[in-house]
Write an enzyme that holds these catalytic residues in place. Structure first.
Site, PDB file in Angstrom:
ATOM      1  N   HIS A  78       0.860  -1.232  -0.009  1.00 20.07           N
ATOM      2  CA  HIS A  78       0.159   0.097   0.041  1.00 20.07           C
ATOM      3  C   HIS A  78       0.864   0.993   0.073  1.00 20.07           C
ATOM      4  CE1 HIS A  78      -3.518  -1.921   1.970  1.00 20.07           C
ATOM      5  NE2 HIS A  78      -3.532  -2.677   0.938  1.00 20.07           N
ATOM      6  N   TYR A 206      -9.117   5.049   8.197  1.00 26.72           N
ATOM      7  CA  TYR A 206      -9.245   5.271   9.479  1.00 26.72           C
ATOM      8  C   TYR A 206     -10.337   6.583   9.890  1.00 26.72           C
ATOM      9  CZ  TYR A 206      -4.765   3.158  10.630  1.00 26.72           C
ATOM     10  OH  TYR A 206      -3.722   2.345  10.839  1.00 26.72           O
ATOM     11  N   PRO A 298      -2.958  -0.248  19.329  1.00 22.44           N
ATOM     12  CA  PRO A 298      -2.928  -0.590  17.639  1.00 22.44           C
ATOM     13  C   PRO A 298      -3.140   0.418  16.646  1.00 22.44           C
ATOM     14  CG  PRO A 298      -4.780  -1.600  18.740  1.00 22.44           C
ATOM     15  CD  PRO A 298      -4.104  -0.877  19.944  1.00 22.44           C
ATOM     16  N   LYS A 302       2.284  -0.600  15.230  1.00 24.95           N
ATOM     17  CA  LYS A 302       3.731  -0.284  15.693  1.00 24.95           C
ATOM     18  C   LYS A 302       4.130  -1.734  16.577  1.00 24.95           C
ATOM     19  CE  LYS A 302       5.004   3.439  13.665  1.00 24.95           C
ATOM     20  NZ  LYS A 302       4.776   2.893  12.237  1.00 24.95           N
ATOM     21  N   TYR A 390       4.026   6.563  10.054  1.00 21.62           N
ATOM     22  CA  TYR A 390       3.348   5.177   9.760  1.00 21.62           C
ATOM     23  C   TYR A 390       4.334   4.261   8.884  1.00 21.62           C
ATOM     24  CZ  TYR A 390      -0.867   2.669   8.989  1.00 21.62           C
ATOM     25  OH  TYR A 390      -1.620   1.818   9.163  1.00 21.62           O
TER      26      TYR A 390
HETATM   27  C1  LIG Z   1      -4.581  -9.946  21.407  1.00 26.76           C
HETATM   28  C2  LIG Z   1      -3.848  -8.872  20.743  1.00 26.76           C
HETATM   29  C3  LIG Z   1      -4.234  -8.324  19.524  1.00 26.76           C
HETATM   30  C4  LIG Z   1      -3.405  -7.555  18.927  1.00 26.76           C
HETATM   31  N1  LIG Z   1      -4.015  -6.928  17.584  1.00 26.76           N
HETATM   32  C5  LIG Z   1      -3.242  -6.118  17.082  1.00 26.76           C
HETATM   33  C6  LIG Z   1      -3.686  -5.394  15.879  1.00 26.76           C
HETATM   34  O1  LIG Z   1      -4.863  -5.677  15.418  1.00 26.76           O
HETATM   35  N2  LIG Z   1      -2.700  -4.446  15.202  1.00 26.76           N
HETATM   36  C7  LIG Z   1      -1.501  -4.228  15.743  1.00 26.76           C
HETATM   37  O2  LIG Z   1      -0.766  -3.465  15.014  1.00 26.76           O
HETATM   38  N3  LIG Z   1      -1.056  -5.071  16.814  1.00 26.76           N
HETATM   39  C8  LIG Z   1      -1.934  -5.737  17.397  1.00 26.76           C
HETATM   40  N4  LIG Z   1      -1.284  -6.395  18.542  1.00 26.76           N
HETATM   41  C9  LIG Z   1      -0.195  -6.077  18.761  1.00 26.76           C
HETATM   42  C10 LIG Z   1       1.162  -6.962  18.180  1.00 26.76           C
HETATM   43  O3  LIG Z   1       0.398  -8.280  17.565  1.00 26.76           O
HETATM   44  C11 LIG Z   1       2.182  -7.270  19.194  1.00 26.76           C
HETATM   45  O4  LIG Z   1       2.876  -6.109  19.316  1.00 26.76           O
HETATM   46  C12 LIG Z   1       3.186  -8.444  18.689  1.00 26.76           C
HETATM   47  O5  LIG Z   1       2.632  -9.778  18.839  1.00 26.76           O
HETATM   48  C13 LIG Z   1       4.458  -8.500  19.546  1.00 26.76           C
HETATM   49  O6  LIG Z   1       5.155  -9.498  19.286  1.00 26.76           O
HETATM   50  P1  LIG Z   1       5.971 -10.225  20.635  1.00 26.76           P
HETATM   51  O7  LIG Z   1       6.607 -11.424  19.909  1.00 26.76           O
HETATM   52  O8  LIG Z   1       6.930  -9.240  21.264  1.00 26.76           O
HETATM   53  O9  LIG Z   1       4.864 -10.637  21.605  1.00 26.76           O
HETATM   54  P2  LIG Z   1       3.769 -11.776  21.317  1.00 26.76           P
HETATM   55  O10 LIG Z   1       3.299 -12.015  20.112  1.00 26.76           O
HETATM   56  O11 LIG Z   1       2.746 -11.742  22.338  1.00 26.76           O
HETATM   57  O12 LIG Z   1       4.414 -13.480  21.673  1.00 26.76           O
HETATM   58  C14 LIG Z   1       4.868 -13.829  22.948  1.00 26.76           C
HETATM   59  C15 LIG Z   1       4.768 -15.278  22.965  1.00 26.76           C
HETATM   60  O13 LIG Z   1       5.372 -15.894  24.120  1.00 26.76           O
HETATM   61  C16 LIG Z   1       4.361 -16.674  24.619  1.00 26.76           C
HETATM   62  N5  LIG Z   1       4.589 -16.919  26.026  1.00 26.76           N
HETATM   63  C17 LIG Z   1       3.972 -16.037  27.034  1.00 26.76           C
HETATM   64  N6  LIG Z   1       4.396 -16.421  28.412  1.00 26.76           N
HETATM   65  C18 LIG Z   1       5.163 -17.436  27.993  1.00 26.76           C
HETATM   66  C19 LIG Z   1       6.112 -18.116  28.934  1.00 26.76           C
HETATM   67  N7  LIG Z   1       5.880 -18.189  30.244  1.00 26.76           N
HETATM   68  N8  LIG Z   1       7.096 -19.139  28.489  1.00 26.76           N
HETATM   69  C20 LIG Z   1       6.840 -19.220  27.074  1.00 26.76           C
HETATM   70  N9  LIG Z   1       6.167 -18.861  26.072  1.00 26.76           N
HETATM   71  C21 LIG Z   1       5.465 -17.842  26.730  1.00 26.76           C
HETATM   72  C22 LIG Z   1       3.069 -16.252  24.017  1.00 26.76           C
HETATM   73  O14 LIG Z   1       2.366 -17.598  24.039  1.00 26.76           O
HETATM   74  C23 LIG Z   1       3.608 -15.751  22.704  1.00 26.76           C
HETATM   75  O15 LIG Z   1       3.533 -16.869  21.593  1.00 26.76           O
HETATM   76  C24 LIG Z   1      -2.118  -7.134  19.439  1.00 26.76           C
HETATM   77  C25 LIG Z   1      -1.524  -8.102  20.436  1.00 26.76           C
HETATM   78  C26 LIG Z   1      -2.585  -8.626  21.292  1.00 26.76           C
HETATM   79  C27 LIG Z   1      -1.959  -9.342  22.332  1.00 26.76           C
END
Ligand SMILES: Cc1cc2nc3c(=O)[nH]c(=O)nc-3n(C[C@H](O)[C@H](O)[C@H](O)COP(=O)(O)OP(=O)(O)OC[C@H]3O[C@@H](n4cnc5c(N)ncnc54)[C@H](O)[C@@H]3O)c2cc1C
Length: 402
Positions: A78, A206, A298, A302, A390
């Site tokens: 996009h 948006y 969200p 980011k 963005y």
């Molecule tokens: C419900 C939800 C909806 C979202 N929707 C959007 C959206 O629509 N748009 C947007 O831009 N961003 C969204 N986000 C934000 C974006 O998805 C996150 O910023 C991104 O997933 C961050 O990645 P991460 O790897 O840091 O964390 P996560 O993706 O949360 O990964 C962490 C991982 O650690 C695992 N874990 C947790 N505890 C333990 C443990 N004790 N031992 C081992 N593993 C563990 C979890 O199962 C998970 O797989 C959303 C986040 C959430 C939580």
């Protein structure tokens, strides 16, 4: 109790989200071993619906590290977004303003690509672990204890990466007082749906509406992703499909008769909105990355991109430490990441404040929001600021690192 199984690796990674899996992949490319542990099943993480917008820098990183094949085929590039208010749409042309764009490619597709590349390279990802505890990360011999396949297991490693998301165990394991947390909780959430309906526009919309914010995004040319501002603890049972479509159509309505394409809704959920930052993102030999260290609302798209940027910096610093024995780069990990994190916090807060309806807002506040939207959509300077933020800051390391 001695563990029944002891594993040894260089970097123990807690969490197989984008941060943990991408870190494991980047370390592998540097010749560094890691083991990833994850509480969920592989199927669960590969189907979990979350983010979907990849910044320019994230796309470049995925392409440069061999993860881009499917994204290039299936991702939707996009070059702008639409801001809609007062019944009219206004396009922000990212490409004209910055020369850059974004790619719409769902987070769970990135996860599938990461799991596939790690597995085919012989990388170890242990799914369905339980009772995870991290120990001795203030020494040079950190350890991770957990249960897997009914056995008590231990990973002995040189460093631990806490990539276990906002509700994980790594950040709370740091002694009280060692980390400073900054937090802002918003008085609303997003009701998100996935629907079998072609997106009604080629780009994200948006909408600032007096009934509340709404966002139209997409996953594929056949699947629309839509969000409605709602209460943070909204009861989904009060939202049958007809009510959702009715509310969405009202918030996206334009003076020239715009209609969303409707279709069967196959996924619904409510996401609360929070801004959160941990400083520093490190304690001893524990390094926090992604949502374990910071959360953004969200609206600015980011969260996933910040997770990628963190592990880009962390993998470089770890590789340098293993290669040279110097922890100088690791010592700057927090400082380098936090600069970007706070820029993203500011942008996400600004987009959220600009577009949502606050319960205590007065008529003055709403008129002020509209005036700001007018400025963003009519001033080249203001639109460029939005477009730069963005599409994302470049993924760069300090000059002295090269
Ligand atoms: C419900 C939800 C909806 C979202 N929707 C959007 C959206 O629509 N748009 C947007 O831009 N961003 C969204 N986000 C934000 C974006 O998805 C996150 O910023 C991104 O997933 C961050 O990645 P991460 O790897 O840091 O964390 P996560 O993706 O949360 O990964 C962490 C991982 O650690 C695992 N874990 C947790 N505890 C333990 C443990 N004790 N031992 C081992 N593993 C563990 C979890 O199962 C998970 O797989 C959303 C986040 C959430 C939580």
């Amino acid at each position: 109790m001695p563990p029944s199984r002891t594993l040894r690796t260089q970097v123990g990674i807690v969490g197989a989200g984008p941060a943990g899996l991408l870190l494991s992949h980047l370390l592998h490319l540097e010749g560094i071993e890691s083991i990833v542990i994850e509480t969920q099943t592989r199927a669960h993480i590969e189907e979990r619906v979350r983010a979907g917008v990849l910044e320019h820098g994230t796309v470049d990183l995925l392409n440069a590290t061999g993860l881009g094949d499917r994204m290039r085929r299936e991702g939707l590039v996009h070059h702008g977004i639409e801001l809609r208010f007062n019944g009219r749409g206004h396009r922000i042309d990212f490409h004209a303003l910055t020369g850059r764009g974004i790619t719409v490619y769902a987070q769970h597709e990135v996860i599938k690509d990461l799991v596939a590349v790690r597995t085919s390279a012989g990388g170890q990802i242990l799914f369905e672990v339980a009772e995870v505890r991290i120990e001795d990360f203030d020494t040079t011999a950190p350890r991770i204890r957990f249960q897997h396949d009914g056995e008590d297991c231990l990973i002995a490693c040189d460093y631990i990466a806490g990539c276990d998301g906002f509700r994980g165990v790594c950040r709370p394991a740091v002694p009280a007082g060692a980390l400073r947390c900054y937090e802002k909780v918003y008085p609303f959430g997003w009701l998100g749906i996935l629907a079998e309906a072609p997106p009604a526009s080629d780009e994200l919309i948006y909408a600032n509406h007096e009934r509340g914010f709404a966002l139209m995004s997409m996953r594929t040319p056949q699947i629309t992703r839509l969000y409605l501002q709602c209460h943070p603890d909204e009861d989904l049972s009060l939202w049958p499909d007809d009510r959702i479509w009715d509310e969405l159509q009202r918030r996206f309505a334009t003076t020239d008769g715009f209609r969303l394409n409707e279709g069967p809704i196959f996924q619904k959920g409510v996401t609360a909105m929070r801004s959160f930052v941990t400083e520093p993102m490190q304690y001893g030999r524990l390094y926090l990355a992604g949502d374990a260290a910071h959360i953004v609302p969200p609206t600015g798209a980011k969260g996933l991109n910040l997770a990628a940027a963190d592990v880009f910096v962390l993998s470089n610093a770890l590789a340098h430490a293993f290669r040279t024995g110097s922890e100088a780069r690791l010592a700057r990990y927090s400082e380098i990441c936090l600069r970007r994190v706070w820029r993203a916090q500011h942008f996400s807060w600004w987009m959220t404040s600009l577009l949502h309806r606050f319960e205590d807002a007065s008529g003055f506040d709403h008129r002020r929001q509209l005036a700001e939207l007018d400025q963003v959509t009519s001033s080249c300077a203001a639109a460029t600021t939005l477009a730069e933020n963005y599409t994302g800051l470049p993924f760069t390391l300090p000059g002295e690192y090269s």
